[in-house]
Design a protein around this motif. Structure first.
Motif, PDB file in Angstrom:
ATOM      1  N   VAL A 158      10.301  -4.455  31.629  1.00  0.00           N
ATOM      2  CA  VAL A 158       9.683  -3.936  30.571  1.00  0.00           C
ATOM      3  C   VAL A 158      10.630  -4.473  29.153  1.00  0.00           C
ATOM      4  CG1 VAL A 158       8.849  -2.708  28.432  1.00  0.00           C
ATOM      5  CG2 VAL A 158       8.718  -1.646  30.574  1.00  0.00           C
ATOM      6  N   VAL A 159      10.342  -5.820  28.656  1.00  0.00           N
ATOM      7  CA  VAL A 159      11.260  -6.708  28.141  1.00  0.00           C
ATOM      8  C   VAL A 159      10.989  -6.721  26.616  1.00  0.00           C
ATOM      9  CG1 VAL A 159      11.432  -8.199  29.717  1.00  0.00           C
ATOM     10  CG2 VAL A 159       9.795  -8.848  28.167  1.00  0.00           C
ATOM     11  N   ALA A 160       9.520  -6.290  26.599  1.00  0.00           N
ATOM     12  CA  ALA A 160       9.617  -6.490  24.666  1.00  0.00           C
ATOM     13  C   ALA A 160       7.868  -4.921  24.323  1.00  0.00           C
ATOM     14  CB  ALA A 160       9.306  -7.420  23.935  1.00  0.00           C
ATOM     15  N   GLY A 161       8.148  -4.524  23.160  1.00  0.00           N
ATOM     16  CA  GLY A 161       7.053  -3.565  22.814  1.00  0.00           C
ATOM     17  C   GLY A 161       6.315  -4.819  21.882  1.00  0.00           C
ATOM     18  N   ALA A 162       4.642  -3.761  21.882  1.00  0.00           N
ATOM     19  CA  ALA A 162       3.912  -4.372  20.456  1.00  0.00           C
ATOM     20  C   ALA A 162       3.381  -3.508  20.111  1.00  0.00           C
ATOM     21  CB  ALA A 162       3.070  -5.364  21.207  1.00  0.00           C
ATOM     22  N   LEU A 163       3.580  -2.965  18.657  1.00  0.00           N
ATOM     23  CA  LEU A 163       3.398  -2.498  18.266  1.00  0.00           C
ATOM     24  C   LEU A 163       1.495  -2.008  16.977  1.00  0.00           C
ATOM     25  CD1 LEU A 163       3.835   1.327  17.158  1.00  0.00           C
ATOM     26  CD2 LEU A 163       4.818   0.505  15.524  1.00  0.00           C
ATOM     27  N   ASN A 164       1.105  -2.027  17.031  1.00  0.00           N
ATOM     28  CA  ASN A 164      -0.581  -2.055  16.564  1.00  0.00           C
ATOM     29  C   ASN A 164      -0.269  -1.079  15.449  1.00  0.00           C
ATOM     30  OD1 ASN A 164      -3.041  -2.119  15.310  1.00  0.00           O
ATOM     31  ND2 ASN A 164      -3.956  -0.972  17.543  1.00  0.00           N
ATOM     32  N   THR A 165      -0.184  -1.692  13.998  1.00  0.00           N
ATOM     33  CA  THR A 165       0.234  -0.396  12.953  1.00  0.00           C
ATOM     34  C   THR A 165      -1.162  -1.023  11.884  1.00  0.00           C
ATOM     35  OG1 THR A 165       0.739  -2.828  11.942  1.00  0.00           O
ATOM     36  CG2 THR A 165       2.667  -1.680  13.191  1.00  0.00           C
ATOM     37  N   SER A 166      -2.400  -1.261  12.900  1.00  0.00           N
ATOM     38  CA  SER A 166      -3.515  -0.952  11.713  1.00  0.00           C
ATOM     39  C   SER A 166      -4.556  -0.283  10.909  1.00  0.00           C
ATOM     40  CB  SER A 166      -4.535  -1.581  12.962  1.00  0.00           C
ATOM     41  OG  SER A 166      -5.513  -0.777  13.911  1.00  0.00           O
ATOM     42  N   ASP A 167      -3.517   1.100  11.538  1.00  0.00           N
ATOM     43  CA  ASP A 167      -3.514   2.131  10.258  1.00  0.00           C
ATOM     44  C   ASP A 167      -2.944   2.046   9.125  1.00  0.00           C
ATOM     45  OD1 ASP A 167      -6.031   3.207  12.271  1.00  0.00           O
ATOM     46  OD2 ASP A 167      -5.030   3.695  13.498  1.00  0.00           O
ATOM     47  N   ILE A 168      -1.747   1.002   8.906  1.00  0.00           N
ATOM     48  CA  ILE A 168      -0.632   1.284   8.498  1.00  0.00           C
ATOM     49  C   ILE A 168      -1.156   0.133   7.420  1.00  0.00           C
ATOM     50  CG2 ILE A 168       1.392   1.264   7.482  1.00  0.00           C
ATOM     51  CD1 ILE A 168       2.289   1.908  10.399  1.00  0.00           C
ATOM     52  N   GLU A 169      -1.601   1.354   6.031  1.00  0.00           N
ATOM     53  CA  GLU A 169      -2.125  -0.572   5.295  1.00  0.00           C
ATOM     54  C   GLU A 169      -1.373  -1.217   4.615  1.00  0.00           C
ATOM     55  OE1 GLU A 169      -4.314   1.220   1.788  1.00  0.00           O
ATOM     56  OE2 GLU A 169      -6.019   2.100   3.254  1.00  0.00           O
ATOM     57  N   ASP A 170       0.380  -0.645   3.982  1.00  0.00           N
ATOM     58  CA  ASP A 170       1.137  -1.440   3.487  1.00  0.00           C
ATOM     59  C   ASP A 170       2.035  -2.163   4.421  1.00  0.00           C
ATOM     60  OD1 ASP A 170       3.157  -1.494   0.630  1.00  0.00           O
ATOM     61  OD2 ASP A 170       4.440  -0.903   2.576  1.00  0.00           O
ATOM     62  N   ASP A 171       2.321  -3.218   4.373  1.00  0.00           N
ATOM     63  CA  ASP A 171       3.308  -3.787   4.810  1.00  0.00           C
ATOM     64  C   ASP A 171       4.240  -3.866   5.088  1.00  0.00           C
ATOM     65  OD1 ASP A 171       0.476  -6.181   5.523  1.00  0.00           O
ATOM     66  OD2 ASP A 171       1.733  -7.133   4.259  1.00  0.00           O
ATOM     67  N   ALA A 172       5.145  -3.539   4.261  1.00  0.00           N
ATOM     68  CA  ALA A 172       6.399  -2.757   4.526  1.00  0.00           C
ATOM     69  C   ALA A 172       6.333  -1.718   5.237  1.00  0.00           C
ATOM     70  CB  ALA A 172       7.298  -2.241   2.563  1.00  0.00           C
ATOM     71  N   GLU A 173       5.757  -0.752   5.203  1.00  0.00           N
ATOM     72  CA  GLU A 173       5.569   0.717   5.807  1.00  0.00           C
ATOM     73  C   GLU A 173       5.461  -0.197   7.621  1.00  0.00           C
ATOM     74  OE1 GLU A 173       3.083   3.219   4.856  1.00  0.00           O
ATOM     75  OE2 GLU A 173       3.305   3.549   2.349  1.00  0.00           O
ATOM     76  N   ALA A 174       4.158  -1.077   7.400  1.00  0.00           N
ATOM     77  CA  ALA A 174       4.405  -0.951   8.854  1.00  0.00           C
ATOM     78  C   ALA A 174       5.189  -1.912   9.431  1.00  0.00           C
ATOM     79  CB  ALA A 174       2.501  -2.792   8.794  1.00  0.00           C
ATOM     80  N   GLN A 175       6.351  -2.850   8.270  1.00  0.00           N
ATOM     81  CA  GLN A 175       7.715  -3.067   8.993  1.00  0.00           C
ATOM     82  C   GLN A 175       8.343  -1.925   9.074  1.00  0.00           C
ATOM     83  OE1 GLN A 175       8.061  -6.151  10.172  1.00  0.00           O
ATOM     84  NE2 GLN A 175       9.886  -6.110  10.793  1.00  0.00           N
ATOM     85  N   ALA A 176       8.513  -1.441   8.686  1.00  0.00           N
ATOM     86  CA  ALA A 176       9.498  -0.294   9.161  1.00  0.00           C
ATOM     87  C   ALA A 176       8.868   0.409  10.322  1.00  0.00           C
ATOM     88  CB  ALA A 176       9.566   1.328   7.770  1.00  0.00           C
ATOM     89  N   ALA A 177       7.790   0.480  11.197  1.00  0.00           N
ATOM     90  CA  ALA A 177       7.098   1.432  11.973  1.00  0.00           C
ATOM     91  C   ALA A 177       7.740   0.947  12.944  1.00  0.00           C
ATOM     92  CB  ALA A 177       5.815   1.702  12.027  1.00  0.00           C
ATOM     93  N   VAL A 178       7.159  -0.409  12.709  1.00  0.00           N
ATOM     94  CA  VAL A 178       7.941  -2.027  13.954  1.00  0.00           C
ATOM     95  C   VAL A 178       9.155  -1.512  14.460  1.00  0.00           C
ATOM     96  CG1 VAL A 178       8.055  -4.172  14.348  1.00  0.00           C
ATOM     97  CG2 VAL A 178       5.980  -2.910  13.644  1.00  0.00           C
ATOM     98  N   ASP A 179      10.409  -1.749  13.396  1.00  0.00           N
ATOM     99  CA  ASP A 179      11.516  -1.461  13.219  1.00  0.00           C
ATOM    100  C   ASP A 179      11.571  -0.066  14.075  1.00  0.00           C
ATOM    101  OD1 ASP A 179      11.846  -3.917  12.138  1.00  0.00           O
ATOM    102  OD2 ASP A 179      12.518  -2.856  10.470  1.00  0.00           O
ATOM    103  N   ALA A 180      11.823   0.897  13.868  1.00  0.00           N
ATOM    104  CA  ALA A 180      11.492   2.390  14.354  1.00  0.00           C
ATOM    105  C   ALA A 180      11.562   2.285  15.970  1.00  0.00           C
ATOM    106  CB  ALA A 180      10.808   3.824  13.944  1.00  0.00           C
ATOM    107  N   TYR A 181       9.927   1.410  15.997  1.00  0.00           N
ATOM    108  CA  TYR A 181       9.641   1.299  17.160  1.00  0.00           C
ATOM    109  C   TYR A 181      10.377   0.858  18.157  1.00  0.00           C
ATOM    110  CZ  TYR A 181       6.157   0.320  20.875  1.00  0.00           C
ATOM    111  OH  TYR A 181       6.061   0.701  22.581  1.00  0.00           O
TER     112      TYR A 181
END
Length: 350
Positions: A300-323
């Motif tokens: 497993v070399v990478a991850g992909a996070l589906n953030t379609s349920d998060i409206e705000d881009d900054a919040e989505a990026q924060a979720a990606v960073d945490a993932y």
């Protein structure tokens, strides 16, 4: 699916998505976003009079009408939804009947085969149209021979923490991103939506269990020496109480060199089986890598996070960073942002 005329014009398609568009119409939205068809209308009696972009901005603008009788001229009616169990909803029957009478082929990815429906089969014969059941497997499938690792292409498999987290979407986005970099990349479709988009493939969830890995291997052997990288569409999840067998069959049949772990932001339990909590990301990595290893070592070399349920881009990026931090590997939302971090990890693993 093939063109509906002798010209080079794309096939004109109407997509049926009654009462499900867009949130519960995975096939419809996948075809709209990725297939090379001219989609002229979407059928949804609940959203008639609107357009697709009113409901999802990343889709092409297509009118939504209430029935096939209201749709413009087309070559094909495509069933763009599949209820749990893959049954045919009898409320769709008038639309299918109208399509056939208008000379349209009908394409479906259901477990219910339209070609075996007496009314539709008789009507299709009368009007000389085709009923294409993409979930009907070929009759000459057999067991795997453990040969997928012998092909020239690097094999990448999208795996998931659950169903419906975006494994097909991630694979298709990575194919597109790789091609933009000049990488000769191909897509291996394993589900009905992927097959409708690509125009070929084996419906793995309909294949006899003994032949599941072989059905995946067959596709890889067919095209494996024609590409530098092959992205295999994953299905289900290795911990899913209903669909784990399909996941394992694809894992062993494809013998991936690398894997991308797909997840939906905020999901904590198996969708539809909420009494089953999702394991930690570390557990998923260990499960996929350890299960793959006896057949062919894959990482497993990478991850992909589906953030379609998060409206705000900054919040989505924060979720990606945490993932990414929890996974300990590069990660992104390949639809919302770009696929560079994931693609870099894949190409660096070759």
């Amino acid at each position: 699916m093939t063109a509906g005329s002798d010209s080079d014009d794309p096939e004109r398609v109407v997509v049926l998505a009654h009462e499900k568009f867009p949130e519960r119409a995975k096939t419809a939205t996948g075809v709209l976003k990725y297939a090379d068809y001219d989609v002229v209308a979407v059928l949804d009696r609940d959203r008639a009079g609107t357009v697709t972009t009113d409901h999802r901005r990343d889709l092409p603008e297509v009118p939504i009408v209430s029935s096939m009788a209201d749709a413009p001229e087309a070559d094909t009616l495509l069933i763009g939804i599949s209820p749990i169990g893959g049954d045919f909803d009898d409320s769709w029957r008038p639309d299918v009947r109208t399509a056939i009478e208008r000379g349209c082929d009908v394409v479906a990815g259901l477990h219910y085969f339209l070609s075996e429906d007496e009314e539709f089969a008789d009507l299709a014969a009368e009007h000389d149209v085709a009923l294409r059941d993409v979930r009907k497997p070929k009759e000459d499938l057999t067991v795997a021979g453990g040969r997928s690792a012998d092909i020239d292409a690097e094999v990448v498999l999208t795996v998931g923490t659950d169903c419906s987290v975006g494994k097909m979407t991630v694979a298709l986005e990575l194919v597109e991103a790789a091609r933009e970099r000049g990488v000769d990349a191909g897509f291996i479709p394993t589900g009905q939506t992927g097959i409708m988009i690509a125009g070929w493939g084996n419906p793995i969830d309909r294949v006899v269990s003994d032949f599941t890995a072989g059905a995946v291997e067959e596709m890889l052997l067919e095209v494996g020496d024609d590409y530098d990288v092959l992205f295999v569409e994953g299905q289900g999840s290795i911990v899913h109480p209903a669909y784990s067998a399909v996941t394992c069959g694809i894992l062993h049949g494809s013998m991936p060199d690398s894997m991308v772990l797909c997840h939906s932001a905020g999901r904590e339990a198996i969708h539809g089986y909420e009494s089953f909590s999702l394991p930690s990301l570390d557990e998923y990595v260990d499960l996929y890598e350890n299960l793959a290893a006896p057949v062919h070592e894959g990482e497993v070399v990478a991850g992909a996070l589906n953030t379609s349920d998060i409206e705000d881009d900054a919040e989505a990026q924060a979720a990606v960073d945490a993932y990414a931090e929890e996974l300990g590997r590069p990660a992104t939302d390949v639809v919302r942002f770009d696929a560079d971090a994931v693609l870099d990890a894949i190409l660096g693993a070759e």
